[in-house]
Enzyme design. Sequence first.
Site, PDB file in Angstrom:
ATOM      1  N   ASP A 444       0.845  -1.191   0.000  1.00  0.00           N
ATOM      2  CA  ASP A 444       0.000   0.000   0.000  1.00  0.00           C
ATOM      3  C   ASP A 444       0.885   1.246   0.000  1.00  0.00           C
ATOM      4  O   ASP A 444       2.108   1.174   0.153  1.00  0.00           O
ATOM      5  CB  ASP A 444      -0.890  -0.046   1.248  1.00  0.00           C
ATOM      6  N   GLU A 447       2.610   5.082  -4.105  1.00  0.00           N
ATOM      7  CA  GLU A 447       2.517   5.988  -5.268  1.00  0.00           C
ATOM      8  C   GLU A 447       3.785   6.833  -5.491  1.00  0.00           C
ATOM      9  O   GLU A 447       3.987   7.214  -6.638  1.00  0.00           O
ATOM     10  CB  GLU A 447       1.311   6.935  -5.110  1.00  0.00           C
ATOM     11  N   ASP A 567      -9.239   4.216  -1.559  1.00  0.00           N
ATOM     12  CA  ASP A 567     -10.097   4.792  -0.518  1.00  0.00           C
ATOM     13  C   ASP A 567     -11.412   5.300  -1.100  1.00  0.00           C
ATOM     14  O   ASP A 567     -11.514   6.463  -1.511  1.00  0.00           O
ATOM     15  CB  ASP A 567      -9.398   5.977   0.149  1.00  0.00           C
TER      16      ASP A 567
END
Length: 919
Positions: A444, A447, A567
């Site tokens: 996770d 990015e 999300d």
Amino acid sequence: MVMASSSSSSLAFSLSLLLLALILCFSPTQSSNTIGKGYRLISIEESPDGGFIGYLQVKQKNKIYGSDITTLRLFVKHETDSRLRVHITDARKQRWEVPYNLLPREQPPPLGKAIGKSRKSPITVQEISGSELIFSFTTDPFTFAVKRRSNHQTLFNSTSSLVFKDQYLEISTSLPKDASLYGLGENSQANGIKLVPNEPYTLYTEDVSAINLNTDLYGSHPMYMDLRNVGGKAYAHAVLLLNSNGMDVFYRGDSLTYKVIGGVFDFYFISGPSPLNVVDQYTQLIGRPAPMPYWSLGFHQCRWGYHNLSVVEDVVDNYKKAKIPLDVIWNDDDHMDGHKDFTLNPIAYPRAKLLAFLDKIHKIGMKYIVINDPGIGVNASYGTYQRAMAADVFIKYEGKPFLAQVWPGPVYFPDFLNPKTVSWWGDEIKRFHDLVPIDGLWIDMNEVSNFCSGLCTIPQGKQCPSGEGPGWVCCLDCKNITKTRWDDPPYKINATGVVAPVGFKTIATSATHYNGVREYDAHSIYGFSEAIATHKALLDVKGKRPFILSRSTFVGSGQYAAHWTGDNQGTWQSLQVSISTMLNFGIFGVPMVGSDICGFYPQPTEELCNRWIEVGAFYPFSRDHANYYSPRQELYQWNTVADSARNALGMRYKILPFLYTLNYEAHMTGAPIARPLFFSFPDYTECYGNSRQFLLGSSFMISPVLEQGKTEVEALFPPGSWYHMFDMTQAVVSKSGKRVTLQAPLNFVNVHLYQNTILPMQRGGLISKDARTTPFSLVITFPAGASEGYATGKLYLDEDELPEMKLGNGQSTYVDFYASVGNGTVKMWSQVKEGKFALSKGWVIERVSVLGLKGTGQATDVQINGSPMTEKIEVSSKEHTYVIGLEDEEENKSVMVEIAGLEMLVGKDFNMSWKMGMH
């Protein structure tokens, strides 16, 4: 994990930068003619590898967004019958490209030394023709077009001036207004899967909550599919611009313009002509999707906020008590010691108790997955940090590890472009697996996400984070970095939807990776490179088929990882958008995808969670996940949701053999598991914009309720016969396709199977391991009431944790099923490849259900493998009830015939027949 802060921080930032955005006068309509006058082609000739090399010379320089590169090298090659590559770069200087070791592909010839003499070469080439694609060009100014040979359609036409500067590249193509475009992600498309003119499409990986619509999100996929209906026949093709730099793509309906802040133009044109052909040819280039273990197709439960092991144990027990299927239990970072990767909280998750729990669930076939963020806590007593510093694996800024902040507090980020990092990462995963026998990893925040911006230091004399207030508030001492053109490029992409600086809440773009690679260039491949390293590590450690879930993705990520859409919110809009995002990722070559069921935050209503599990039960990746600050939302928390879950997941667990076969097809051909309707009905233009229904495979259609308070749904049915999977006597039949209003009470989802299909199923169960041992049944569908018909299906079976998913290893079986009806006789048969594995498992077919038969339903003279069957079997029939339009009400009635009590071996060829009584 996923930040509850994403929306609030994003909103605050949006407001603070709104004035800046207006001052910058960000305008998608600025013409390339005001930026540059283009290039002229000064030579072109065939290269030894079968391609063509040309040279382009700038016509008139200017300083807008920097100086023009004077001479460009053009390389054109038909790499396959269906793929054309057009590569344009600086003729004198190597430029950044997506690394060939990360995404293996053909390399263009080395930059030549004969630029000077090329000026004297006469241009004798007029076009470069392949089997289906034709490359043509004009010389002054240089433009090029790609045409389809079979129907003479122009697929790409760079009509305006080409611009090529060091930090600004621009090219445009004209488009017919009736072209339907899909792709260019990752973003949350409020208007559905079909691209909408004049919406912003920015590609740059960002930790921006998926609730933000039409904004660059976690992944970058600069690829689109173009579907056109030409004279009643559909033709699809795709265009990939393989470039990892940030870019804005402006789609205006009749044109499409790329504005890219670095790299090269590396175009791949994929000819199709069907949507399935396109994805097959595309994944042949970027890598076939990873094979997934069987258990990963089961249901997953997660939550950020399972504070201790007893809570996790309670969740597993409650699913069992509620008789809701569950295969995988997950931990967000609650299991960690101080949010640090590869650690255990000794109080909340004591190792001895955790190992006992895992031993218990592993024995019944359940699995356990934990989260891992890339940021490594800066902590001198932390073993992972010590070993990383010793190996020198972190991204640098001016020679020192770049400091950021994520959940542990101050962190450094591993540089996965560095081979030493890949080795260190693999060792850390092995050490953690020795500590806790995890079954997969969830990567996770990759990015990369950073709670701070700029150049930061650890504050002196205070704790960071303090432990008070939200953990995502930056507590480092930071200053903006704007001194280089990499931190402040001349052209501002529309990052986060508000023209944010490219280094906002991520790694500074002037930071450096291995071999001096700038973060400016490599930013959007961080998650991709981490997925590759993680895949290698799990394969080495476990020797089994890896399961990895990654938030950030790039072209080729599907070869290594699954994806969830980040999300989202517990809102009806997020539920609707989840379908479009899922379908897009199938086109991108990442078929194992799904959204957080019931929404990540805030708490969904009971009605919404009912409807969401009726959709999410049919996501390829099906997981309920919730935020730390939201109330509990496991599927057993509401009685009505538990009913819907048992119903929808009950169907999912029955069709697991079908889903696993689709997983095999995805791995072999790239075919998406979940597909838009136009994949199966490309000539039916009514379905081109449909984002409220979807298919699993080619024929299994889900038509969910997506709006509050609705107890019926208007569903589009392409031409043919469709049979309801929860009541196979119900059918929708239409000659030309139509919209039909279907009843959909709260605990009911409409799922239909199309004609000409053979669907393998099993009895289901609460865990996939158990469901997999049950007998098979076959559902066979013919056009309703047809005198003649033909149906096919397939089934792939193997030892699902073998690293490779293929035939020929002695531990897999593949079965083709066939059925026909004609002259009052129904026949079905199988052709088995490598049946030894299936025979070793003892799998049998116990029931066949044949739908749409014309006749009285009295099956007689039942024969199996040439022998009459008079004992044991049970024969029954029911007449179909039609939910159809007026023009079809006089259709011949049809029946469903079921034959039970069978014991036909899956691993052995069979043939079966019977005669039907006629009206």
